[in-house]
Design a protein around this motif. Sequence first.
Motif, mmCIF file in Angstrom:
data_model
loop_
_atom_site.group_PDB
_atom_site.id
_atom_site.type_symbol
_atom_site.label_atom_id
_atom_site.label_comp_id
_atom_site.label_asym_id
_atom_site.label_seq_id
_atom_site.Cartn_x
_atom_site.Cartn_y
_atom_site.Cartn_z
ATOM 1 N N ARG A 87 29.423 43.180 88.050
ATOM 2 C CA ARG A 87 30.444 43.414 89.071
ATOM 3 C C ARG A 87 30.201 42.604 90.334
ATOM 4 O O ARG A 87 29.082 42.491 90.809
ATOM 5 C CB ARG A 87 30.460 44.884 89.473
ATOM 6 C CG ARG A 87 31.240 45.774 88.553
ATOM 7 C CD ARG A 87 31.220 47.178 89.108
ATOM 8 N NE ARG A 87 32.094 47.293 90.257
ATOM 9 C CZ ARG A 87 33.381 47.575 90.148
ATOM 10 N NH1 ARG A 87 33.926 47.769 88.987
ATOM 11 N NH2 ARG A 87 34.119 47.665 91.224
ATOM 12 N N ASP B 53 37.396 32.060 96.730
ATOM 13 C CA ASP B 53 38.482 32.830 96.114
ATOM 14 C C ASP B 53 38.735 34.148 96.834
ATOM 15 O O ASP B 53 39.720 34.833 96.553
ATOM 16 C CB ASP B 53 38.167 33.108 94.633
ATOM 17 C CG ASP B 53 38.489 31.892 93.760
ATOM 18 O OD1 ASP B 53 39.006 30.896 94.299
ATOM 19 O OD2 ASP B 53 38.238 31.954 92.545
ATOM 20 N N PHE B 54 37.851 34.546 97.725
ATOM 21 C CA PHE B 54 38.046 35.795 98.469
ATOM 22 C C PHE B 54 38.706 35.568 99.823
ATOM 23 O O PHE B 54 39.006 36.513 100.522
ATOM 24 C CB PHE B 54 36.699 36.506 98.672
ATOM 25 C CG PHE B 54 36.223 37.199 97.439
ATOM 26 C CD1 PHE B 54 36.559 38.524 97.215
ATOM 27 C CD2 PHE B 54 35.483 36.521 96.489
ATOM 28 C CE1 PHE B 54 36.140 39.157 96.063
ATOM 29 C CE2 PHE B 54 35.070 37.154 95.333
ATOM 30 C CZ PHE B 54 35.396 38.481 95.126
ATOM 31 N N GLU C 163 37.566 44.129 88.778
ATOM 32 C CA GLU C 163 37.454 43.778 90.199
ATOM 33 C C GLU C 163 38.254 42.513 90.511
ATOM 34 O O GLU C 163 38.827 42.382 91.605
ATOM 35 C CB GLU C 163 35.966 43.619 90.538
ATOM 36 C CG GLU C 163 35.663 43.248 91.971
ATOM 37 C CD GLU C 163 35.638 41.749 92.179
ATOM 38 O OE1 GLU C 163 36.009 41.304 93.269
ATOM 39 O OE2 GLU C 163 35.276 41.004 91.251
ATOM 40 N N ARG D 173 41.410 41.036 93.856
ATOM 41 C CA ARG D 173 41.157 39.965 94.820
ATOM 42 C C ARG D 173 42.449 39.323 95.287
ATOM 43 O O ARG D 173 43.459 39.396 94.594
ATOM 44 C CB ARG D 173 40.322 38.858 94.148
ATOM 45 C CG ARG D 173 38.973 39.308 93.714
ATOM 46 C CD ARG D 173 38.218 38.125 93.147
ATOM 47 N NE ARG D 173 36.986 38.557 92.513
ATOM 48 C CZ ARG D 173 36.174 37.745 91.857
ATOM 49 N NH1 ARG D 173 36.475 36.458 91.732
ATOM 50 N NH2 ARG D 173 35.066 38.196 91.320
ATOM 51 N N PRO D 174 42.402 38.645 96.431
ATOM 52 C CA PRO D 174 43.603 37.897 96.853
ATOM 53 C C PRO D 174 43.936 36.781 95.860
ATOM 54 O O PRO D 174 45.098 36.531 95.571
ATOM 55 C CB PRO D 174 43.219 37.328 98.213
ATOM 56 C CG PRO D 174 41.761 37.585 98.409
ATOM 57 C CD PRO D 174 41.325 38.627 97.432
ATOM 58 N N ILE D 175 42.910 36.097 95.343
ATOM 59 C CA ILE D 175 43.146 35.081 94.301
ATOM 60 C C ILE D 175 42.648 35.675 92.990
ATOM 61 O O ILE D 175 41.450 35.781 92.750
ATOM 62 C CB ILE D 175 42.424 33.773 94.647
ATOM 63 C CG1 ILE D 175 43.018 33.200 95.934
ATOM 64 C CG2 ILE D 175 42.532 32.774 93.490
ATOM 65 C CD1 ILE D 175 42.365 31.937 96.430
ATOM 66 N N LYS E 84 42.025 35.023 89.925
ATOM 67 C CA LYS E 84 41.807 34.011 88.900
ATOM 68 C C LYS E 84 40.375 33.517 88.980
ATOM 69 O O LYS E 84 39.871 33.247 90.059
ATOM 70 C CB LYS E 84 42.771 32.843 89.157
ATOM 71 C CG LYS E 84 43.058 31.974 87.962
ATOM 72 C CD LYS E 84 44.105 30.937 88.354
ATOM 73 C CE LYS E 84 44.553 30.085 87.203
ATOM 74 N NZ LYS E 84 45.454 30.748 86.281
#
Lengths: 180, 324
Positions: free
Chosen positions: A86, A120-121, B43, B47-49, B51
């Motif tokens: 995770r 990506d966050f 999870e 997320r915003p993205i 992928k």
Amino acid sequence: MSIVMDADRIGRTLTRIAHEIVERNKGVEDLALVGVRTRGVPIAKRLARAIKEITGDEVPTGALDITLYRDDLMRHAVGPQPVVRRTEVTFSIDDKKILLVDDVLFTGRTTRAALDALIDFGRPKAIQLVVLVDRGHRELPIKADYVGKNIPTALADVVQVRLQEIDGHDEVVLEIGGAA
Amino acid sequence: MTTQELESGRQVTALRRKDLLGIEDLSSEEITLILDTAEAMKEIGSRPIKKVPALRGKTVVNLFFEPSTRTRTSFEIAEKRLSADTLNIAIASSSVVKGETLVDTALTLEAMSPDMIVLRHQSSGACHLLSRICKSAIINAGDGTHEHPTQALLDAFTIRERKKRLAGLKVAIVGDLLHSRVLRSNLHLLTKMGAETWVCAPPTLVPQEMRRFGVVVTSVVEDAVRDADVVMLLRIQLERMEGAYFSSLREYATVFGMTEERLKLAKPDVMIMHPGPMNRGVEISSEVADGPYSVILDQVANGVAVRMAVLYLLAGGAEHEEAA
């Protein structure tokens, strides 16, 4: 096999890095710690505690699993897939200064994957790299901002960081020639 | 993965198989690995993205010979979140309507070297047939009345998420047992994972093979539901009801339909599940479907994570080769 850092030394080193982090960033405003699984996570948590002892402020702390971003993931035509764990980044990283924490800096490929995963966050203001051990042999243009200890190694050597939270005790071990 | 390897007590960290054809072939350790991996995958959806690059460069064909909205969409989203290239072939627009056989369709697709084929087919065993003739990994998205493994895995994931375990739970499955591939996959899974499983239906809809699974069979819905931790309803498959299995839908709803009244017999924290699509007012009342115990929409959300886990784990291939 030789012990290059014992528990005391690891403790002192992390306290020193915590001071450096506070000094360089002129406080802890907008800071957040993200540990790279597996052993970067407990190191990040210890740094958060050390920073709190210095400044009294809580720094948000997260955990990043980089497995799905590895550049060797599909390079083996056939073979078992590495286990995915995770990722827990429960705060927004937008406009934060992220301290990316790992145990050992070696080829730089894990850090490359971690940078991709972090982006990506969101869009952090800056990313700084913290490592307990830098053992050299970079394959990518990556450099740590905070280094616990530089350990000169041969390519075939193995550096193992063991931590209380995962392995039951703290030490950094160097195995010459990778004799397992 | 052989049973000997498993008995040596080694933790399973990889699916060393080419295909996912059914739950029947999986060990409980492999099921646990898929569910654990799905937790990590879930999870990504928050997320915003949404992928990750894990399956970049892999081609996945979704070959659906039966109508399906949720399974096909769920697979497609899962594939896209892992960065695979996806291709959807629905039966109405394919050369199957021109008389091509399943094998020819598969070989034609195979010639374009996809890495995986997700197959939904009306014949039981269609996936096994393709797995023998195709090099691509075959993922069963439902074959006839045989198995629907990813549905059972997402059901197990949803139960485990709430109850933190599967072993020792009383799970009551009520509905059309005869035609349900979801039931077969779930029975394999629940018995492997140690749940206490009850099945309930009119005697005409109970297949002989139920005894083989070692589950409790009843036609009294109150007995099945009493003290249940989980009540799973199966759709009355109107399209497969050529025979006279019960006198009317209204009678079925009266005797077996899940109502708030019947649900009072279950544990106070019971979970209501349904693989969809629902026949409201037949196997499930609207109050129950939309009520506080219903996790039907969680099942749909979890389906994406579970399918991501299966796609990721199978992408490694069947052969064991030491990876660095």
